[in-house]
Design a protein around this motif. Structure first.
Motif, PDB file in Angstrom:
ATOM      1  N   VAL A   4       1.113  -1.000  -0.142  1.00 20.49           N
ATOM      2  CA  VAL A   4      -0.261   0.401   0.232  1.00 20.49           C
ATOM      3  C   VAL A   4       0.490   1.419   0.348  1.00 20.49           C
ATOM      4  O   VAL A   4       1.985   1.342   0.831  1.00 20.49           O
ATOM      5  CB  VAL A   4      -0.440  -0.173   1.121  1.00 20.49           C
ATOM      6  N   ASP A   5       0.777   1.799  -0.747  1.00 21.08           N
ATOM      7  CA  ASP A   5       0.867   3.320  -0.615  1.00 21.08           C
ATOM      8  C   ASP A   5       0.576   4.329  -0.375  1.00 21.08           C
ATOM      9  O   ASP A   5      -0.901   4.995  -0.613  1.00 21.08           O
ATOM     10  CB  ASP A   5       1.573   3.826  -2.168  1.00 21.08           C
ATOM     11  N   LEU A  85       8.568   0.205   3.611  1.00 21.16           N
ATOM     12  CA  LEU A  85       9.027  -1.403   3.233  1.00 21.16           C
ATOM     13  C   LEU A  85       9.364  -1.468   2.107  1.00 21.16           C
ATOM     14  O   LEU A  85       8.057  -1.880   1.073  1.00 21.16           O
ATOM     15  CB  LEU A  85       8.445  -2.430   4.415  1.00 21.16           C
ATOM     16  N   VAL A  86      11.096  -1.941   1.261  1.00 25.23           N
ATOM     17  CA  VAL A  86      10.608  -2.576   0.258  1.00 25.23           C
ATOM     18  C   VAL A  86      10.675  -4.139  -0.408  1.00 25.23           C
ATOM     19  O   VAL A  86      11.869  -4.185   0.969  1.00 25.23           O
ATOM     20  CB  VAL A  86      11.382  -1.785  -1.169  1.00 25.23           C
ATOM     21  N   GLY A  87      10.650  -4.552  -1.209  1.00 26.88           N
ATOM     22  CA  GLY A  87      11.710  -5.697  -0.903  1.00 26.88           C
ATOM     23  C   GLY A  87      10.615  -6.894  -1.527  1.00 26.88           C
ATOM     24  O   GLY A  87       9.760  -6.348  -2.777  1.00 26.88           O
ATOM     25  N   ALA A 121       9.770  -6.628  -7.685  1.00 23.36           N
ATOM     26  CA  ALA A 121      10.316  -6.120  -6.055  1.00 23.36           C
ATOM     27  C   ALA A 121       8.340  -4.715  -5.744  1.00 23.36           C
ATOM     28  O   ALA A 121       8.139  -5.078  -6.835  1.00 23.36           O
ATOM     29  CB  ALA A 121      10.801  -4.748  -5.858  1.00 23.36           C
ATOM     30  N   GLU A 122       8.360  -4.821  -4.870  1.00 24.69           N
ATOM     31  CA  GLU A 122       6.815  -4.362  -4.187  1.00 24.69           C
ATOM     32  C   GLU A 122       7.071  -3.607  -2.994  1.00 24.69           C
ATOM     33  O   GLU A 122       8.585  -3.269  -2.117  1.00 24.69           O
ATOM     34  CB  GLU A 122       5.387  -5.039  -3.594  1.00 24.69           C
ATOM     35  N   GLU A 155      13.711  -6.343 -12.100  1.00 22.18           N
ATOM     36  CA  GLU A 155      13.127  -5.619 -13.505  1.00 22.18           C
ATOM     37  C   GLU A 155      11.982  -4.480 -13.217  1.00 22.18           C
ATOM     38  O   GLU A 155      11.844  -4.385 -14.624  1.00 22.18           O
ATOM     39  CB  GLU A 155      12.161  -6.740 -14.899  1.00 22.18           C
ATOM     40  N   PHE A 156      10.975  -4.958 -12.325  1.00 21.24           N
ATOM     41  CA  PHE A 156      10.044  -4.251 -12.444  1.00 21.24           C
ATOM     42  C   PHE A 156       9.497  -3.402 -10.763  1.00 21.24           C
ATOM     43  O   PHE A 156      10.139  -4.952 -10.069  1.00 21.24           O
ATOM     44  CB  PHE A 156       8.533  -4.959 -12.906  1.00 21.24           C
TER      45      PHE A 156
END
Length: 276
Positions: A4-5, A85-87, A121-122, A155-156
């Motif tokens: 969620v952003d 939080l990224v991963g 990644a998200e 890549e995305f």
């Protein structure tokens, strides 16, 4: 866990170079200590309900180059004023694999899931402290997460902006944001063997109870790519279709998807065709 952003991350109406921007005074980087990780966790969990039970990664301060959950902080005068939080995609990779097992048993579901985890990644959450919003910090966090993902071979980048403010911030960061009623479609392939998965609508957890991915950006160009991202309904209508589906010579009815591609940075091309 849904990505969620949060709208509270920034006032997107203000340019990063506008009045009130903290500019180079803000340092954005991964957290380095357990103490910083705790502050980031508190900031995220207090503002985003989906992250209320999040855990601090055990490998804080370490980076082995792999795509794994990482806490990022924005620091101003030694104070943390924002966090993200990224991963790798988590629940979606599981849902992607389950969908293949149920509806496409001919395909190697585990292989498809592994490619997805390594290539996409998200941003699971992004927040700026209430006293420092409207100063471009949210946008800087977003852009840093994109760079981090590319450096770790993604890549995305996928995300879920849930309101107009978050959508505008994603667009300013170079992300394509799909409109209401438009589904993101994902397909993965192995560059070495030619293996290709079916094209699957991007529900985060495999159901319609949670929001699906609706924003994406290519952060690293690979030739050929491991991931292909498109939208349904398609952007264009091609001859011989009803706009959504097409019947092939073999009598099979196929979805018509508009695939996004970037032959070079900042040059986006869209190809509309029935999926394989």
């Amino acid at each position: 866990m849904s990505g969620v952003d949060d709208v509270r991350c920034a006032d997107v109406r203000q340019r990063p170079s506008g009045t009130g921007d903290l500019g180079e005074s803000v340092v954005v980087r991964p957290v380095l200590t357990k103490g910083e990780a705790k502050k980031a966790r508190i900031l995220l969990s207090q503002n985003i309900e989906e992250l209320s039970d999040m855990r601090v990664p055990d490998f804080v301060g370490k980076d082995d180059g792999s795509l794994r959950p990482t806490l990022v902080g924005a620091f101003f005068e030694d104070r943390m004023v924002g966090a993200a939080l990224v991963g790798p995609v988590g629940d979606y990779a599981v849902a992607f694999e389950q969908n293949i097992r149920v509806f496409h048993p001919w395909c190697d579901a585990r292989k498809a899931s592994e490619i997805l985890r390594k290539s996409v990644a998200e941003v699971q959450g992004l927040v700026v402290d209430s006293l420092h919003r409207g100063k471009g910090i949210g946008l800087r966090l977003k852009l840093y997460c994109d760079v981090w993902a590319a450096q770790h071979d993604a890549e995305f980048m996928f995300s879920v902006p849930t309101n107009e403010a978050a959508c505008k911030m994603n667009e300013r960061a170079g992300h394509i944001v799909l409109g209401d009623g438009v589904r993101m479609v994902v397909q993965v392939q192995d560059r070495e063997t030619g293996f290709r998965s079916p094209a699957i609508a991007a529900w985060q957890d495999g159901s319609s109870e949670h929001p699906g991915w609706n924003a994406f950006r290519q952060v690293r160009i690979a030739d050929p790519p491991s991931v292909r991202v498109g939208q349904w309904p398609p952007v264009d209508v091609i001859p011989g279709t009803n706009g959504l589906y097409a019947m092939g010579e073999d009598g099979r009815v196929r979805m018509v998807v508009s695939w996004y591609g970037w032959p070079r940075p900042k040059e986006c091309r869209i190809v509309t065709c029935p999926v394989d």
